[in-house]
Structures are given as structure tokens and as C-alpha cells.
Design an enzyme around this catalytic site. Sequence first.
Site, PDB file in Angstrom:
ATOM      1  N   TYR A 154      40.790 -48.599  52.715  1.00  0.00           N
ATOM      2  CA  TYR A 154      39.567 -48.140  53.386  1.00  0.00           C
ATOM      3  C   TYR A 154      39.898 -47.421  54.697  1.00  0.00           C
ATOM      4  O   TYR A 154      39.607 -46.240  54.875  1.00  0.00           O
ATOM      5  CB  TYR A 154      38.666 -49.353  53.616  1.00  0.00           C
ATOM      6  CG  TYR A 154      37.415 -49.128  54.429  1.00  0.00           C
ATOM      7  CD1 TYR A 154      37.053 -50.028  55.423  1.00  0.00           C
ATOM      8  CD2 TYR A 154      36.579 -48.027  54.208  1.00  0.00           C
ATOM      9  CE1 TYR A 154      35.890 -49.847  56.164  1.00  0.00           C
ATOM     10  CE2 TYR A 154      35.414 -47.835  54.942  1.00  0.00           C
ATOM     11  CZ  TYR A 154      35.080 -48.755  55.923  1.00  0.00           C
ATOM     12  OH  TYR A 154      33.935 -48.568  56.664  1.00  0.00           O
TER      13      TYR A 154
ATOM     14  N   ASN B  41      44.828 -53.351  46.475  1.00  0.00           N
ATOM     15  CA  ASN B  41      43.455 -53.443  46.990  1.00  0.00           C
ATOM     16  C   ASN B  41      42.946 -52.058  47.375  1.00  0.00           C
ATOM     17  O   ASN B  41      42.306 -51.870  48.408  1.00  0.00           O
ATOM     18  CB  ASN B  41      43.420 -54.368  48.221  1.00  0.00           C
ATOM     19  CG  ASN B  41      41.979 -54.716  48.608  1.00  0.00           C
ATOM     20  OD1 ASN B  41      41.074 -54.652  47.766  1.00  0.00           O
ATOM     21  ND2 ASN B  41      41.770 -55.033  49.862  1.00  0.00           N
TER      22      ASN B  41
ATOM     23  N   ASP C  97      55.720 -51.219  47.237  1.00  0.00           N
ATOM     24  CA  ASP C  97      55.311 -52.386  48.022  1.00  0.00           C
ATOM     25  C   ASP C  97      56.021 -52.397  49.367  1.00  0.00           C
ATOM     26  O   ASP C  97      57.254 -52.299  49.433  1.00  0.00           O
ATOM     27  CB  ASP C  97      55.643 -53.675  47.237  1.00  0.00           C
ATOM     28  CG  ASP C  97      54.915 -54.859  47.847  1.00  0.00           C
ATOM     29  OD1 ASP C  97      54.247 -55.598  47.108  1.00  0.00           O
ATOM     30  OD2 ASP C  97      54.992 -55.016  49.086  1.00  0.00           O
TER      31      ASP C  97
ATOM     32  N   SER D 113      43.460 -56.687  64.965  1.00  0.00           N
ATOM     33  CA  SER D 113      42.033 -57.000  64.813  1.00  0.00           C
ATOM     34  C   SER D 113      41.517 -57.752  66.017  1.00  0.00           C
ATOM     35  O   SER D 113      42.226 -58.558  66.616  1.00  0.00           O
ATOM     36  CB  SER D 113      41.839 -57.862  63.557  1.00  0.00           C
ATOM     37  OG  SER D 113      40.523 -58.411  63.537  1.00  0.00           O
TER      38      SER D 113
ATOM     39  N   TYR E 275      44.344 -65.695  58.531  1.00  0.00           N
ATOM     40  CA  TYR E 275      44.333 -64.216  58.615  1.00  0.00           C
ATOM     41  C   TYR E 275      44.523 -63.791  60.073  1.00  0.00           C
ATOM     42  O   TYR E 275      45.412 -63.008  60.395  1.00  0.00           O
ATOM     43  CB  TYR E 275      43.019 -63.649  58.059  1.00  0.00           C
ATOM     44  CG  TYR E 275      42.738 -62.249  58.541  1.00  0.00           C
ATOM     45  CD1 TYR E 275      41.792 -62.018  59.539  1.00  0.00           C
ATOM     46  CD2 TYR E 275      43.453 -61.170  58.048  1.00  0.00           C
ATOM     47  CE1 TYR E 275      41.561 -60.750  60.025  1.00  0.00           C
ATOM     48  CE2 TYR E 275      43.227 -59.885  58.524  1.00  0.00           C
ATOM     49  CZ  TYR E 275      42.281 -59.691  59.517  1.00  0.00           C
ATOM     50  OH  TYR E 275      42.061 -58.430  60.000  1.00  0.00           O
TER      51      TYR E 275
ATOM     52  N   LYS F 195      47.743 -61.799  62.247  1.00  0.00           N
ATOM     53  CA  LYS F 195      47.615 -60.617  63.121  1.00  0.00           C
ATOM     54  C   LYS F 195      48.278 -60.895  64.466  1.00  0.00           C
ATOM     55  O   LYS F 195      49.063 -60.091  64.975  1.00  0.00           O
ATOM     56  CB  LYS F 195      46.138 -60.250  63.329  1.00  0.00           C
ATOM     57  CG  LYS F 195      45.458 -59.676  62.107  1.00  0.00           C
ATOM     58  CD  LYS F 195      46.075 -58.350  61.661  1.00  0.00           C
ATOM     59  CE  LYS F 195      45.286 -57.710  60.532  1.00  0.00           C
ATOM     60  NZ  LYS F 195      45.946 -56.499  60.008  1.00  0.00           N
TER      61      LYS F 195
END
Length: 377
Positions: A13, A37, A61, A127, A151, A155
Site C-alpha cells: 500500500y 501481502n 524475500d 510507526s 508489532y 518497530k
Amino acid sequence: MKGRILTTGGAGYIGSHTTVELLKAGHSVVILDNFENSDRDRVARIPLIAGTADVRLVEGDVRDAQLMADVLKRHKIDAVIHFAGKKAVAESVANPLLYYHDNITGAVSVLSAMREVGCKNLIFSSSATVYGDTEMLPTRETAATSVSSPYGRTKLMIEEIIDDTAASLATFRAISLRYFNPVGAHASGFIGECPRGVPNNLFPYIAQAAAGIRDYVQIHGSDYETSDGTGSRDYIHVVDLARGHVAAVEHLLSSSADYAPHRKVNLGTGQGHTVLQVLHAFSKACGFQIPYQIGPRRLGDVPASLADPSLSLALFGWKPELDLEEMCRDHWNFQKRERDKSNIGMRIPPVTHKATSDHTDPHRAHQLTSGSRNVLN
Ligand code: WQD
């Protein structure tokens, strides 16, 4: 300086939108993606949107350090933008080892390959989740970090691995970009966010409710201390976010840049919107009321997050320009195209490199050509 940029996870995205903006700014790009993804059809549209074919795709990968070193060497990469990694908070809680393995191994592989071949410019996709439920609103980069999910911990851990790596290499420089809430889609409607399964995030869920894929939006909590009781976030248009990456990598490539080994920089707007405000804006964009129900708070949610975006302006001269109305308009436009299937993917032409001396080319790079056959309407 125009550079040769590698975008790991560049078919995703944020990666695909950043690749478009890099190409429009005159850089050449190599996308490395394993399509775990992301979607081949969409990445094939990048040359059409960007108006240039100076983009190559290596399917592979990022955790394969040998592949990484080969790609960096073969394509003489000047800078890496590392997007590749898993990013679903709930999934990370259910399966933390998967996140530590994939996200940490991927980052170590990228850094090891960069050190091996002498590539010294890194942008890392971090993030705002590293701030947790911070008292400091708007939040500056100096705020204390406090992660509450595996998650988020990956980060923060990767930022610290980059700290140590930058300290050990004389000329290596990195910028970790701390995204607030990326939403929206390219105005063409050709690329956008395609969550697999039930969307966790608000914008894609609202868009699917508007498209009739979901019956209604469940609002997670209405008793927060915000203007209307629903959660408040700093939403940033993904095209603005992509342009922030271009500004950051050009800052690293410019000789006059500051020589801080590793900077953390917020990418946000400094403007907060509640869930109800987003629902209202999205209803305006699609022209009808979107059904919703108020439910209990979601575990792990913070009441509000809001960026202090001043450092990105001071460092890169960059600031976001697109507002909530444009975020909703573009997200809805993309969702409609997806729903109506009015575009059919363009297959990536199987163009391979000249065979290397060992007559096998383990890492074929597909040239993404804007002239290749496509049946986009
Ligand atoms: C936004 C608001 C929800 C869904 C997450 C990750 C973060 C980052 C962005 C990667 C909240 C409310 C949501 C729904 C709702 N990802 N909501 N109904 O949680 O701020 O951040 O995505 O970096 O790391 O944590 O985004 O879109 O899930 O939620 O009411 O169906 O919308 O409670 O107030 P979040 P979100």
C-alpha cells in the site's frame, strides 16, 4: 541528486504509492516484494500512473540477505526504503514470534546487505505506535516511547538496531519515519489499500461498508474524552506520506544534509479527527449515509493520537497538503473501482535480465514497462 532507490515491500500500500512519487520525482526504482501481502496487478500499473518505466521488479524475500546484497550490487542502489514487514496489531498479539521472526530478521538482513556492499542511506518505515498512549499531544519525536503490542515492539526494536548499526558505520545514515494513520489512495483509483479478510482499520472498513461489502461500521467506544466521545487520530493521505518519503530520501542523498546518523521523524498532519467526523466526511464523499452502530471500546486503543509535524518541515521542507475530504474522496474512488472490477489487472511481462556468467539469473528483475499490454479501462 536523483538516485537509484530500492523499495523493499514496494508493491504494498504505502510502498507502491511511494514508488510512484519517487518515479515522478525523477528517481529510478527497484521494487523488491514477495507478494505475501500485495498484488502483482496493481504494481504493474505503476509505470502508467508515474508515466515512466524506470522501475524494475525483483520478486523475492527481504529476509534473504544474499538476495539483498545481490540486488544492491547489481542495481547500484544509492538508498533503501525498507517497507517490507508485517503490520497487523491484532495478528502480532496472537502470533508474536511470527512478527519477531519476519520483521526483525528482515531488517537485519537489509542492514547486513547494506553494510556488505557499502550502501549508506536508509529510510525505515516506522510507526507512531511507538508512542503508545502518550501524555504529549501533539506528540514530538522526543516523547517517551511505550509499545503495547509485539508489532509496535518490532518497530521500536528495529529503530534501536538501526541506532547501533549507524553508530558502528562511519558514513551510514538513516531516517525512521513514524507514520500516524495513512489512509486514502492515488487519485487515479489504480492503487490503494486492499486489506485481506476483514479490515482492522477504520478507513478500509468504512469504504467496504459504503460498497455494501460490510453491513455497518462498528464504532469502538463513544466515551473517550474527545469532542464527540469517539477515538481521535491524525489521518494522513497516503500520497502525502509518499511525498514525505521522497523528501526524506532526497535529504539523505543531498551532500548538504545534516549528518545525524539516525533521525526519527513524524509523518502526520497535526490535525485530529474523530471516528464520527470521519464517518460524516466519508458519507459526504460517497453521497449517502453509511450505517454504523456504537459498540464497546477496542482493547489496546488509545483515546487520541496527534502528530507534531514540525520536524519534517524543518528538516525536509515537507508538509502534508491533502485534507480529510480528499482522503475520503480518493479512498472511496479506489474502493468503487475495486467493487465494480472496472479495471482488469495488467500482467507483468516476463522480461528477464541477460543471463549472468553462471547462466542462471537467480534474481530476475522484471522491467515494468508503461507500454506493456494492459486492459485498464
Ligand atoms: C482508528 C480509530 C478505532 C475500526 C493502527 C495501528 C497503527 C497503524 C495504523 C501501522 C480508532 C476506530 C477502527 C473500526 C472503529 N498501523 N475504529 N471501528 O488503531 O489508530 O492504528 O493502524 O503502523 O500501528 O495500530 O487505526 O484505523 O484501526 O483505528 O471505531 O472498525 O477508528 O477505535 O479510534 P489505529 P484504526
